[in-house]
Design a protein around this motif. Structure first.
Motif, short mmCIF file in Angstrom:
data_model
loop_
_atom_site.label_atom_id
_atom_site.label_comp_id
_atom_site.label_asym_id
_atom_site.label_seq_id
_atom_site.Cartn_x
_atom_site.Cartn_y
_atom_site.Cartn_z
N TYR A 85 4.17 1.68 -2.70
CA TYR A 85 3.86 2.02 -1.32
C TYR A 85 3.51 3.50 -1.25
N SER A 95 2.17 5.60 7.04
CA SER A 95 2.01 6.01 5.65
C SER A 95 0.55 6.36 5.37
N LYS A 113 2.57 -5.86 3.62
CA LYS A 113 3.08 -4.98 4.66
C LYS A 113 4.56 -5.21 4.85
N GLN A 114 5.31 -4.13 4.84
CA GLN A 114 6.76 -4.22 5.02
C GLN A 114 7.16 -3.55 6.33
N TYR A 139 0.78 -0.56 4.14
CA TYR A 139 0.69 -1.59 3.10
C TYR A 139 1.00 -1.02 1.72
N GLY A 140 1.84 -1.74 0.97
CA GLY A 140 1.98 -1.51 -0.45
C GLY A 140 0.93 -2.33 -1.17
N SER A 163 3.59 8.50 -5.03
CA SER A 163 3.73 7.08 -4.71
C SER A 163 5.19 6.66 -4.73
#
Length: 242
Positions: A85, A95, A113-114, A139-140, A163
């Protein structure tokens, strides 16, 4: 030395991602216990064609990288990046963003997406040479080479962050693994939505077009402001991932 990259006359050596660097995120643990450490892929960071380009990148806090992923099987799983992420932009709850372009071969990009420790969206793009994929704020992502040819890809990203690997590493990988038989869900995730498969596209609002070398945006760096100021592009991100 090996695997040097000639980038417009500048010979660059890579950072090398080794198999054991990624042992926590692999599907096939039985296979992992039977093999020696090996090189998986190669990362060439902070590339530039000229000193004037470098000064422009520094001014805008962006960098251009290339990653090379040779074809390989990790047991039953296709070779992939470790996955990560991006941290929040200071003073915001968003982010940093990123954009990739396939230079050679084909790539499978998995985005997830978390929100509130839950995965609320999983998107997969299958990209070919020239295609671009934007990683929106929130999004990761991981990249998978599910082919028998070498994948070479470039990315533009903000230069002033590191990261965040832990959320994916701590859950043994992304929400899905890509095996020879297709995608399977990672059981370490308590819940994960079904994958949404999306077609690659152009991003005219960002000045990004498939088949056009995105490095040339260094000459129009204002178009890359979405990398460092995602808070100004929320509506565009919602559109491109819809």
């Amino acid at each position: 030395m090996g695997n040097e990259l000639d980038f417009y006359g500048s010979i660059r050596t890579p950072d090398v991602r080794m198999l054991y660097d990624m042992k926590e995120v692999l599907f096939d643990r039985e296979w992992l216990g039977q093999v020696k450490n090996m090189e998986l892929y190669y990362m060439y960071r902070d590339l530039y064609r000229s000193e004037s380009d470098l000064e422009t990148m520094k001014e805008h806090n962006i960098r251009y990288d290339i990653t090379v992923i040779p074809p390989k099987m990790l047991g039953r799983e296709y070779v992939k990046t470790a996955g990560h992420y991006h941290p929040f932009v200071p003073g915001t709850k968003l982010s940093y963003a990123e954009v990739y372009q396939v230079l050679e071969g084909k790539a499978t990009y998995l985005l997830q997406k978390q929100e509130d420790n839950m995965i609320t969206d999983v998107v997969v793009y299958n990209a070919e040479k020239g295609d671009c994929v934007v990683i929106p704020s929130g999004y990761g992502h991981i990249t998978i080479n599910a082919t028998g040819e070498t994948l070479k890809m470039a990315n533009w990203v903000a230069s002033d962050f590191s990261s965040v690997y832990e959320p994916i590493r701590d859950l043994s990988g992304a929400a899905y693994y890509l095996l020879v038989d297709g995608f399977v869900r990672n059981p370490d995730y308590s819940e994960a939505p079904a994958i949404r498969f999306m077609e690659t596209t152009d991003y005219p609002e960002l000045g990004i077009f498939g088949g056009k070398d995105m490095y040339d945006l260094v000459n129009d760096s204002g178009k890359l402001k979405f990398l460092t100021r995602p808070q100004d592009y929320v509506s565009i991100f919602e559109k491109v991932i819809a």
